[in-house]
Design a protein around this motif. Structure first.
Motif, PDB file in Angstrom:
ATOM      1  N   THR A  27      14.895   1.023  -0.768  1.00 39.30           N
ATOM      2  CA  THR A  27      15.472   1.865  -1.824  1.00 39.30           C
ATOM      3  C   THR A  27      14.891   1.514  -3.184  1.00 39.30           C
ATOM      4  N   TRP A  28      14.778   0.228  -3.463  1.00 38.93           N
ATOM      5  CA  TRP A  28      14.278  -0.223  -4.770  1.00 38.93           C
ATOM      6  C   TRP A  28      12.814   0.168  -4.962  1.00 38.93           C
ATOM      7  N   LEU A  29      11.991  -0.041  -3.941  1.00 41.73           N
ATOM      8  CA  LEU A  29      10.569   0.258  -4.051  1.00 41.73           C
ATOM      9  C   LEU A  29      10.311   1.761  -4.128  1.00 41.73           C
ATOM     10  N   ALA A  30      11.129   2.546  -3.446  1.00 48.47           N
ATOM     11  CA  ALA A  30      10.935   3.997  -3.479  1.00 48.47           C
ATOM     12  C   ALA A  30      11.044   4.541  -4.904  1.00 48.47           C
ATOM     13  N   GLU A  31      11.867   3.910  -5.729  1.00 46.90           N
ATOM     14  CA  GLU A  31      12.012   4.346  -7.116  1.00 46.90           C
ATOM     15  C   GLU A  31      10.820   3.928  -7.971  1.00 46.90           C
ATOM     16  N   ARG A  32      10.082   2.911  -7.532  1.00 47.34           N
ATOM     17  CA  ARG A  32       8.979   2.383  -8.336  1.00 47.34           C
ATOM     18  C   ARG A  32       7.610   2.764  -7.793  1.00 47.34           C
ATOM     19  N   LEU A  33       7.584   3.374  -6.633  1.00 51.34           N
ATOM     20  CA  LEU A  33       6.341   3.872  -6.049  1.00 51.34           C
ATOM     21  C   LEU A  33       6.508   5.361  -5.783  1.00 51.34           C
ATOM     22  N   PRO A  34       6.511   6.171  -6.844  1.00 58.40           N
ATOM     23  CA  PRO A  34       6.798   7.598  -6.673  1.00 58.40           C
ATOM     24  C   PRO A  34       5.787   8.319  -5.782  1.00 58.40           C
ATOM     25  N   GLU A  35       4.584   7.749  -5.659  1.00 58.90           N
ATOM     26  CA  GLU A  35       3.581   8.376  -4.812  1.00 58.90           C
ATOM     27  C   GLU A  35       3.844   8.158  -3.327  1.00 58.90           C
ATOM     28  N   ALA A  36       4.772   7.242  -3.016  1.00 58.94           N
ATOM     29  CA  ALA A  36       5.000   6.835  -1.632  1.00 58.94           C
ATOM     30  C   ALA A  36       6.135   7.638  -1.002  1.00 58.94           C
ATOM     31  N   ALA A  37       5.848   8.878  -0.640  1.00 59.48           N
ATOM     32  CA  ALA A  37       6.851   9.702   0.052  1.00 59.48           C
ATOM     33  C   ALA A  37       7.053   9.181   1.470  1.00 59.48           C
ATOM     34  N   ASP A  38       8.293   9.225   1.928  1.00 60.53           N
ATOM     35  CA  ASP A  38       8.624   8.735   3.267  1.00 60.53           C
ATOM     36  C   ASP A  38       8.204   7.269   3.421  1.00 60.53           C
ATOM     37  N   LEU A  39       8.660   6.447   2.482  1.00 60.02           N
ATOM     38  CA  LEU A  39       8.269   5.047   2.443  1.00 60.02           C
ATOM     39  C   LEU A  39       8.853   4.278   3.619  1.00 60.02           C
ATOM     40  N   ARG A  40       7.998   3.514   4.303  1.00 58.05           N
ATOM     41  CA  ARG A  40       8.431   2.599   5.357  1.00 58.05           C
ATOM     42  C   ARG A  40       8.102   1.167   4.925  1.00 58.05           C
ATOM     43  N   VAL A  41       9.059   0.281   5.116  1.00 57.18           N
ATOM     44  CA  VAL A  41       8.929  -1.081   4.616  1.00 57.18           C
ATOM     45  C   VAL A  41       9.200  -2.075   5.731  1.00 57.18           C
ATOM     46  N   ARG A  42       8.355  -3.083   5.814  1.00 56.22           N
ATOM     47  CA  ARG A  42       8.584  -4.207   6.726  1.00 56.22           C
ATOM     48  C   ARG A  42       8.637  -5.481   5.896  1.00 56.22           C
ATOM     49  N   VAL A  43       9.622  -6.337   6.171  1.00 55.54           N
ATOM     50  CA  VAL A  43       9.823  -7.564   5.400  1.00 55.54           C
ATOM     51  C   VAL A  43       9.710  -8.761   6.320  1.00 55.54           C
ATOM     52  N   GLU A  44       8.924  -9.739   5.884  1.00 53.26           N
ATOM     53  CA  GLU A  44       8.823 -11.010   6.589  1.00 53.26           C
ATOM     54  C   GLU A  44       9.432 -12.084   5.708  1.00 53.26           C
ATOM     55  N   VAL A  45      10.337 -12.856   6.289  1.00 52.61           N
ATOM     56  CA  VAL A  45      10.967 -13.970   5.571  1.00 52.61           C
ATOM     57  C   VAL A  45      10.322 -15.248   6.091  1.00 52.61           C
ATOM     58  N   PRO A  46       9.303 -15.771   5.396  1.00 55.07           N
ATOM     59  CA  PRO A  46       8.613 -16.964   5.898  1.00 55.07           C
ATOM     60  C   PRO A  46       9.540 -18.167   5.953  1.00 55.07           C
ATOM     61  N   GLU A  47       9.280 -19.031   6.917  1.00 53.77           N
ATOM     62  CA  GLU A  47      10.051 -20.259   7.036  1.00 53.77           C
ATOM     63  C   GLU A  47       9.317 -21.399   6.337  1.00 53.77           C
ATOM     64  N   GLY A  48      10.084 -22.308   5.759  1.00 55.61           N
ATOM     65  CA  GLY A  48       9.520 -23.551   5.264  1.00 55.61           C
ATOM     66  C   GLY A  48       8.543 -23.406   4.120  1.00 55.61           C
ATOM     67  N   LEU A  49       8.909 -22.679   3.069  1.00 52.82           N
ATOM     68  CA  LEU A  49       8.007 -22.509   1.937  1.00 52.82           C
ATOM     69  C   LEU A  49       8.243 -23.532   0.830  1.00 52.82           C
ATOM     70  N   GLY A  50       9.197 -24.412   1.012  1.00 55.07           N
ATOM     71  CA  GLY A  50       9.390 -25.464   0.020  1.00 55.07           C
ATOM     72  C   GLY A  50      10.375 -25.076  -1.068  1.00 55.07           C
TER      73      GLY A  50
END
Length: 357
Positions: free
Chosen positions: A18-41
């Motif tokens: 939702t947040w990125l869709a407002e800031r990337l107006p060119e990105a219609a039908d935005l699909r997002v994948r998120v990786e939460v890395p482990e052990g970054l300190g």
């Protein structure tokens, strides 16, 4: 030392979409994948985000990094995420290579803390753990000429940053920064005022360093430079031997360029002498590095470099002490004596002070 991340990836993905869709107006039908890395300190939390939009077969992509202000594991006394974002945004049209930024979100409601998004840059980074001076890492795999090129690339990055006009870039507000105060005396005041936070109040080397620093304050420059703050090879991303991104601005402040140069030299010393690793052949030494910086800057700096390296060691010992305290508080080690980082940082500071006593 790595620490566990605790975040719901799916809920994070929905909020970021939702947040990125407002800031990337060119990105219609935005699909997002998120990786939460482990052990970054210990630092800002880092999320890796892949975005796609457009019809299948003709999709467009943008790979991002989202940095979230720390909530549980807080090394520094306060978050400066907004100032980091402001610096990256200001540098986008300069010759300092930094990731492009997408936006800053001050409201903690979405991800639990303020955050900003920036482009993900491809490349390699000289590691801190294990030290890039040890065999088997990407720096040790280079020939000596390439190692020198990597080192000089870092010095050139310092010069590019320091020659910028902070006022023209709209960064004069850093003079009023609460957690990155302007001026060397104010910097010492800040770290001394937060001794209890860092856990260094009882450290003999830290106290001796603070006294030496206060007694020998060098003159302030007429025109302070924008400083990177955490200026070291481990915060540079390279493509081949060329820097492609200057990363991690959470210690930025306005002051003399020698403060960055001192940190650059001292952190390299920590990762060699400080951890018991021989320095890699081909990496230029201290005197050669100072001479090269003087050539680039067009002014002498050698006279006060001992002071600036103690200044680096003083701050680094406090930060390492804080990391040790956090590891104990969160049950990851039994005692601070079990944390090599804190022990090595204090010992190196003590050795640095011996010839100056």
């Amino acid at each position: 030392m790595p620490v566990p991340q605790q975040r719901d990836p799916e809920l994070t993905r929905k909020h970021l979409t939702t947040w990125l869709a407002e800031r990337l107006p060119e990105a219609a039908d935005l699909r997002v994948r998120v990786e939460v890395p482990e052990g970054l300190g210990f630092s800002n939390e880092t999320l890796l985000v892949d975005t796609k939009w457009g019809p299948q077969g003709a999709e467009e992509h943008r790979r991002l990094v989202v940095r979230v202000a720390p909530t549980r594991y807080r090394v520094m006394p306060g978050s400066r995420l907004d100032e980091e974002y402001r610096v990256l945004d200001a540098l986008r049209d300069t010759d300092v290579p930094v990731p492009g930024v997408v936006g800053f979100e001050p409201d903690p409601g979405l991800l639990g803390a303020p955050f900003y998004a920036m482009d993900r840059v491809e490349g390699w980074v000289p590691p801190d753990l294990p030290s890039y001076h040890r065999d088997g890492g990407p720096v040790s795999a280079l020939d000596e000429g390439s190692r020198a090129a990597v080192w000089w690339g870092g010095v050139e990055a310092l010069h590019r940053i320091h020659r910028l006009d902070a006022g023209a870039l709209g960064l004069d507000a850093l003079r009023e920064s609460i957690h990155g105060p302007y001026g060397l005396g104010a910097q010492l005041d800040y770290y001394e005022a937060h001794m209890d936070h860092f856990g260094g109040a009882d450290s003999v080397p830290v106290r001796e360093a603070l006294a030496l620093l206060r007694d020998g304050l060098p003159p302030e420059p007429e025109r302070p430079s924008l400083l990177w703050g955490d200026a070291r090879l481990g915060n540079l991303m390279f493509s081949g031997v060329a820097p492609v991104a200057v990363l991690d601005w959470e210690m930025t402040f306005l002051g003399p360029g020698e403060a960055d140069l001192g940190w650059y030299l001292y952190l390299d010393r920590h990762l060699s002498e400080g951890v018991g690793a021989p320095r890699l052949p081909g990496l230029p030494g201290r005197a050669e590095t100072i001479r090269r910086y003087e050539e680039l800057a067009g002014r002498p700096v050698a006279a006060h470099m001992d002071w600036y390296e103690v200044f680096a060691g003083f701050r680094f010992a406090l930060i390492a002490s804080r990391v040790g305290r956090l590891l104990v508080e969160h049950g990851l080690v039994a005692a601070e004596a079990d944390v090599p980082l804190a022990r090595n940082a204090a010992n190196l500071l003590a050795r640095t002070l011996e010839p100056l006593a």
